[in-house]
Design a protein around this motif. Structure first.
Motif, short mmCIF file in Angstrom:
data_model
loop_
_atom_site.label_atom_id
_atom_site.label_comp_id
_atom_site.label_asym_id
_atom_site.label_seq_id
_atom_site.Cartn_x
_atom_site.Cartn_y
_atom_site.Cartn_z
N ALA A 265 0.83 -1.21 0.00
CA ALA A 265 0.00 0.00 0.00
C ALA A 265 0.86 1.25 0.00
O ALA A 265 0.55 2.24 -0.69
N GLU A 266 1.96 1.22 0.73
CA GLU A 266 2.86 2.37 0.77
C GLU A 266 3.49 2.62 -0.59
O GLU A 266 3.60 3.77 -1.04
N ARG A 267 3.90 1.56 -1.27
CA ARG A 267 4.48 1.72 -2.61
C ARG A 267 3.45 2.25 -3.60
O ARG A 267 3.77 3.08 -4.45
N LEU A 268 2.22 1.80 -3.46
CA LEU A 268 1.17 2.26 -4.36
C LEU A 268 0.86 3.74 -4.14
O LEU A 268 0.62 4.48 -5.09
N MET A 269 0.87 4.17 -2.89
CA MET A 269 0.57 5.56 -2.59
C MET A 269 1.73 6.49 -2.92
O MET A 269 1.53 7.69 -3.11
N SER A 270 2.94 5.96 -3.01
CA SER A 270 4.12 6.79 -3.26
C SER A 270 5.00 6.19 -4.36
O SER A 270 6.12 5.73 -4.10
N PRO A 271 4.52 6.18 -5.62
CA PRO A 271 5.35 5.67 -6.71
C PRO A 271 6.63 6.48 -6.84
O PRO A 271 6.66 7.68 -6.51
N LEU A 272 7.68 5.85 -7.33
CA LEU A 272 9.00 6.48 -7.40
C LEU A 272 9.18 7.27 -8.68
O LEU A 272 8.47 7.08 -9.67
N THR A 273 10.19 8.14 -8.66
CA THR A 273 10.57 8.86 -9.88
C THR A 273 12.02 8.57 -10.27
O THR A 273 12.55 9.20 -11.18
N ASP A 274 12.65 7.62 -9.59
CA ASP A 274 14.03 7.23 -9.89
C ASP A 274 14.00 5.90 -10.65
O ASP A 274 13.68 4.86 -10.07
N PRO A 275 14.33 5.91 -11.94
CA PRO A 275 14.27 4.66 -12.72
C PRO A 275 15.16 3.55 -12.15
O PRO A 275 14.81 2.37 -12.27
N ASP A 276 16.29 3.92 -11.56
CA ASP A 276 17.19 2.89 -11.02
C ASP A 276 16.52 2.12 -9.88
O ASP A 276 16.59 0.88 -9.83
N ARG A 277 15.89 2.84 -8.96
CA ARG A 277 15.20 2.17 -7.86
C ARG A 277 13.99 1.36 -8.36
O ARG A 277 13.71 0.27 -7.87
N ILE A 278 13.31 1.91 -9.34
CA ILE A 278 12.15 1.19 -9.91
C ILE A 278 12.62 -0.12 -10.54
O ILE A 278 12.01 -1.18 -10.34
N ASN A 279 13.70 -0.06 -11.28
CA ASN A 279 14.18 -1.26 -11.97
C ASN A 279 14.74 -2.29 -10.99
O ASN A 279 14.73 -3.49 -11.29
N GLU A 280 15.23 -1.86 -9.83
CA GLU A 280 15.63 -2.82 -8.80
C GLU A 280 14.43 -3.66 -8.37
O GLU A 280 14.53 -4.88 -8.21
N ARG A 281 13.29 -2.99 -8.19
CA ARG A 281 12.08 -3.71 -7.80
C ARG A 281 11.61 -4.63 -8.92
O ARG A 281 11.20 -5.77 -8.68
N LEU A 282 11.67 -4.14 -10.15
CA LEU A 282 11.25 -4.95 -11.29
C LEU A 282 12.16 -6.17 -11.48
O LEU A 282 11.68 -7.25 -11.85
N ASP A 283 13.44 -5.99 -11.19
CA ASP A 283 14.37 -7.13 -11.29
C ASP A 283 13.96 -8.24 -10.33
O ASP A 283 14.00 -9.42 -10.68
N SER A 284 13.56 -7.85 -9.11
CA SER A 284 13.16 -8.86 -8.12
C SER A 284 11.96 -9.64 -8.60
O SER A 284 11.90 -10.88 -8.48
N ILE A 285 10.98 -8.94 -9.14
CA ILE A 285 9.77 -9.61 -9.62
C ILE A 285 10.09 -10.54 -10.78
O ILE A 285 9.62 -11.69 -10.84
N GLU A 286 10.93 -10.07 -11.70
CA GLU A 286 11.26 -10.88 -12.88
C GLU A 286 12.00 -12.16 -12.48
O GLU A 286 11.70 -13.25 -12.97
N ILE A 287 12.96 -12.02 -11.55
CA ILE A 287 13.74 -13.19 -11.13
C ILE A 287 12.85 -14.21 -10.42
O ILE A 287 12.96 -15.42 -10.64
N LEU A 288 11.93 -13.73 -9.59
CA LEU A 288 11.02 -14.65 -8.89
C LEU A 288 10.01 -15.27 -9.84
O LEU A 288 9.64 -16.43 -9.70
N ALA A 289 9.53 -14.49 -10.82
CA ALA A 289 8.59 -15.01 -11.80
C ALA A 289 9.24 -16.11 -12.65
O ALA A 289 8.56 -17.05 -13.10
N ASP A 290 10.55 -16.02 -12.85
CA ASP A 290 11.27 -17.03 -13.62
C ASP A 290 11.56 -18.29 -12.80
O ASP A 290 12.05 -19.28 -13.35
N GLN A 291 11.33 -18.25 -11.50
CA GLN A 291 11.57 -19.39 -10.60
C GLN A 291 10.29 -19.69 -9.81
O GLN A 291 10.23 -19.48 -8.60
N PRO A 292 9.24 -20.16 -10.47
CA PRO A 292 7.95 -20.33 -9.80
C PRO A 292 7.99 -21.28 -8.61
O PRO A 292 7.31 -21.04 -7.60
#
Length: 917
Positions: free
Chosen positions: A339-366
């Motif tokens: 909920a905190e992330r949803l209420m406060s989206p980031l404006t730093d692409p590097d930090r955003i892509n760190e989060r996206l990397d985590s999701i992608e790696i976990l999605a590739d290892q179901p």
């Protein structure tokens, strides 16, 4: 008599807090009421829960307000200053339920307990009143009880400080969740004050009374209502702020925490002071203050948050929100972080892509993600358990929560050692591995399996943890067996088979033998030294021993001693837990981060979401976008599949400003859904999650504005149109070339030409002044001609199909412009009487015949940005009787394709001849 009604109508006659505090009031009060008045005078802004036996009683205006809020009966208790005293009460054992309701309504409660034994009070005289005092102030922003908190929501106390320096005052916010220890600061400005407050969503906002009564800020506090609580201005003194914060954290300087402005220090100091005031002698385990930059998060204004329904719908429900659609977390901490992330989206692409990397790696290892999720389910809410323990309100189950959290952490660490991790997940594992192994060992060795809610109930220390405790428990629980064993020992020692150990209230435990058998106990020196004579009866003699006397004392005190040992063990465990507070909170945050990442990976797989490309460009290219909430609702209802639509607002080649789509089409065609889905996709991408699209490339959006839907603000004298104009003004004044603007039906709330003029000017301003990326939906089809002169403006429309007089909504977005809105067809679908629909068609036909000239053709000649006349041939409606007759004679249903084509050529030839003539 119904006292609720009676006192509600006479509320003005009930003595106010100021009147109660007067000398006259105190001089005429009974001793008990005098005590109530004195305590109430020290807590004028709180309802006073005054302990009387098994009830908390409320009197005077407190009783009137509480009875209304809680729906309980208002009674009376005697008179005071010639008036009946209103009274109501709640049972002590059910107080939490009533507190929960009062806190939810924004009330503050001072809990007043007896702090003296009634026997001591009687020593001062038969009419003496037992001493009472406030032991705690319960306010919406400072609660820690599990029953009063929502597991999935943060519970922030916020402080607003204003420092007047120079021409413009400086503002800052500090917010604390004492249930988890979060402590953050940020500067703000008057123009974005409400938006920043609503981003955090505090349960309670404290501010100086001078700021609260500032007429310029009145609109902000009107929106916040009971959440805003004025406090004495001295609480926000910036001169003493640094010293107050340093004392709280036990440091000499704040340099190690970072650099803070005067306003930020004042806000942080006020928040700490209020926490100390409400918690009295207790000290919550707060983290050190972390500073947030206003530019680090996506700015979303209050109107946009409302109409996008991010965390609650317009009716206040959670169902139907974006948060509900995204939430696949399995822990309370994970739900709060999402909920905190949803209420406060980031404006730093590097930090955003760190989060996206985590999701992608976990999605590739179901399989790996599934194992982690199962382990996370066993992780309790450690931060809130830790907070209660630090404040002295914890119980054995809170220690059990820490223990379970440590076990879950150990399991998760072992799992993570075998999986591929992103940088973010590696940091999470490091925080988990930093947990002290000794703490888990202590808790495992001490805590039992079945833990009571309250420590005073005992029974939470396991067998074998403490030898003395095992002994006294044995005495307490198995005293009969111990006495029987001792009786057998004495019988064998003396040879008296009839020897018995008995008990009465006078002698306590004693040894009884017949008079004839007492010789071995009285006739020898050893016997007399061993057995002490207590009583001689007609046929029996009674003795005791030093051993029996000591055993009796132990048995009598065993329960108290057992509880005392357990409470000492509880204090030891609590001290060890609180000492490890920082590493426990870091590990809990790591678990929450892992939970969010795993949950979003599960969501991406389940809903076929794609990883967005997020960078510092000004791109906004979405292929096959879907509305996440609507799509899931359709799936649950087994309805038709959601129709995906692309959207490209990227700057045209060679341009720096973003593109604007002018969207036309009928009501019910899906315009609002399309508008909102693109705003939601931008938010999702910048909060760091996969998005409902085939692909998405989004350059960072600094500000998001969405004006979709109509509402009024009658309390402040604003009509629907006025609210629309205020919100539109905010957008046009604040949007930058990196912003995303979503506007729907601007100008529809006033006369047609007024509205058209406003919409026209707004489009021009967005294109030339703001230069932002935007979607502009309208029913003013005249605006579509702007695409010929505004280089970055494109026309798009919601496609429909007509069939036998009915309109079929395809929910597809395509290039081009709609020529009409199909409003009458929609009205028919809504159920308007057939006569009304027929009459509307007739009126529409006459209006269209009366004015066939397109006013836009004239208006564009005066386009202020270009002053270039439009070169367009105006085609006048033809009135040729031969063509009319030929058309009437045609019957397309009876024609072959070839015959239809020939007829079309004939008509075209006739039309050309008519023009030439």
């Amino acid at each position: 008599m119904n006292f609720v009604t009676d006192y509600s109508t006479r509320a003005g006659e009930v003595l106010s807090a100021a009147e109660l505090a007067s000398e006259e009031s105190r001089s005429t009060a009974t001793p008990m009421m005098e005590q109530f008045i004195e305590i109430k005078a020290n807590n004028p802004d709180s309802l006073l829960f005054y302990r009387m036996g098994d009830f908390y009683e409320l009197f005077f205006q407190d009783a009137v307000e509480a009875s209304r809020a809680l729906g309980i009966t208002l009674t009376k208790r005697g008179q005071h200053m010639g008036q009946e005293i209103p009274m109501c009460g709640v049972p002590v054992h059910a107080a939490d339920d009533y507190l929960q309701k009062l806190i939810g309504l924004g009330f503050r409660v001072a809990v007043c307990e007896q702090v003296e034994d009634p026997a001591e009070a009687k020593k001062r005289g038969s009419k003496s009143v037992v001493r009472r005092d406030v032991v705690r102030l319960v306010t919406p922003g400072t609660i820690t009880e599990e029953k009063l908190l929502s597991p999935s929501e943060t519970n922030y106390l916020m402080a607003l400080a204003r420092i007047k320096s120079g021409s413009e005052p400086a503002y800052a916010l500090a917010w604390i969740d004492i249930s988890t220890g979060i402590f953050r600061l940020a500067e703000t400005a008057e123009s974005r004050l409400l938006a920043d407050i609503l981003r955090i969503e505090p349960r309670e906002l404290i501010l100086a009374d001078t700021v609260f009564h500032d007429p310029e800020l009145r609109p902000v506090f009107d929106v916040l209502g009971r959440v805003a609580v004025p406090q004495p201005a001295v609480l926000f003194d910036s001169a003493t702020a640094e010293g107050r914060i340093s004392r709280y954290f036990g440091v000499k300087t704040l340099d190690g925490f970072g650099t803070f402005s005067r306003a930020e220090l004042a806000a942080a100091s006020a928040a700490i002071s209020y926490v100390e005031k409400t918690q009295l002698a207790e000290r919550p385990a707060l983290g050190t203050p972390e500073r947030e930059s206003a530019a680090s998060t996506l700015f979303i204004d209050p109107a946009t948050r409302g109409n996008l329904e991010l965390v609650k719908t317009l009716s206040g429900a959670r169902e139907g929100t974006l948060l509900k659609a995204l939430d696949r977390t399995v822990t309370s901490g994970g739900a709060r972080l999402l909920a905190e992330r949803l209420m406060s989206p980031l404006t730093d692409p590097d930090r955003i892509n760190e989060r996206l990397d985590s999701i992608e790696i976990l999605a590739d290892q179901p399989s790996f993600a599934g194992d982690l999720r199962d382990a996370l389910r066993r992780a309790p809410d450690m931060p809130r358990a830790l907070s209660r323990l630090a404040l002295g309100r914890g119980g054995p189950r809170d220690l059990g929560a820490i223990q379970a959290g440590l076990h879950a952490s150990a399991s998760i660490s072992r799992l993570m050692a075998a999986g591929t991790l992103s940088d973010e997940l590696k940091d999470a594992r490091a925080a988990i591995d930093a947990l002290p192994a000794g703490l888990l060992g202590l808790l495992d060795a001490t805590l039992g399996d079945e833990l009571p809610l309250l420590k005073r109930d005992g029974g939470f220390v396991c067998e074998g943890a403490n030898a003395e405790l095992d002994e006294v428990r044995g005495l307490r629980d198995q005293s009969r067996r111990v006495i029987a064993g001792l009786q057998l020992q004495y019988s064998e020692e003396t040879g008296i088979k009839s020897l018995k150990i008995k008990h009465n209230n006078v002698l306590g435990y004693f040894i009884e033998v017949t008079a004839g058998n007492a010789g071995s106990m009285t006739d020898t020196d050893a016997g007399r030294a061993r057995f002490i004579h207590r009583q001689t009866m007609a046929n029996a003699m009674r003795f005791t021993t030093t051993e029996l006397a000591e055993l009796e004392s132990k048995i009598a005190n065993a329960a108290d001693r057992a509880l005392s040992i357990e409470l000492a063990a509880f204090d030891q465990m609590t001290a060890e837990v609180v000492a490890a507070a920082e590493v426990l909170k870091a590990a809990a945050f790591a678990l929450a981060t892992l939970d969010v990442s795993v949950g979003l990976a599960v969501l991406a797989e389940e809903q076929a979401y794609a990883r967005p490309t997020v960078d510092r460009s000004r791109m906004f290219a979405i292929d096959g976008g879907r509305h996440p909430v609507v799509e899931q609702a359709l799936k649950r209802q087994a309805s038709n599949a959601f129709v995906a639509n692309g959207c490209d607002l990227s700057p045209p080649e060679g341009e720096e400003g973003g593109a604007i789509w002018l969207l036309t089409g009928p009501n019910m065609g899906g315009k609002s859904t399309f508008l909102r889905q693109n705003a939601l996709i931008a938010i999702m991408a910048q909060m760091g999650t996969f998005v409902p699209a085939a692909s998405a490339h989004i350059g960072i959006v600094d500000r998001l504005f969405s004006r979709v839907g109509a509402s009024d603000d009658l309390a402040r004298g604003r009509s629907t149109f006025m609210v629309e104009m205020v919100e539109t003004a905010a957008i046009l004044n604040q949007a930058t070339d990196r912003s995303l603007v979503i506007l729907d039906e601007i100008g529809r709330g006033t006369a047609t030409f007024d509205g058209l003029s406003i919409a026209w000017a707004a489009v021009e301003h967005l294109h030339e002044a703001n230069r932002c990326r935007g979607l502009f939906a309208t029913h003013f089809h005249e605006l579509t001609v702007l695409s010929e002169k505004l280089g970055r403006l494109s026309n798009a429309t919601m496609r429909v199909k007509e069939w036998h007089g009915d309109v079929i909504f395809l929910h597809e977005v395509g290039p081009g412009a709609a020529d009409r809105s199909y409003g009458i067809q929609v009205a028919r679908l809504a159920g308007l009487p057939a006569s009304v629909v027929a009459r509307a068609k007739d009126v529409l036909a006459k209006l269209e015949d009366a004015d066939r000239k397109n006013p836009a053709s004239q208006l564009i000649d005066d386009l202020p940005l270009f002053q270039v006349a439009i070169r367009r041939e105006e085609v006048k409606p033809a009135g040729n009787s031969k063509i009319d007759e030929a058309l009437k004679a045609l019957n397309p249903d009876d024609m072959t394709p070839r015959e239809a084509l020939d007829a079309l050529y004939a008509l075209k030839k006739e039309l050309s001849a008519a023009k030439a003539g």
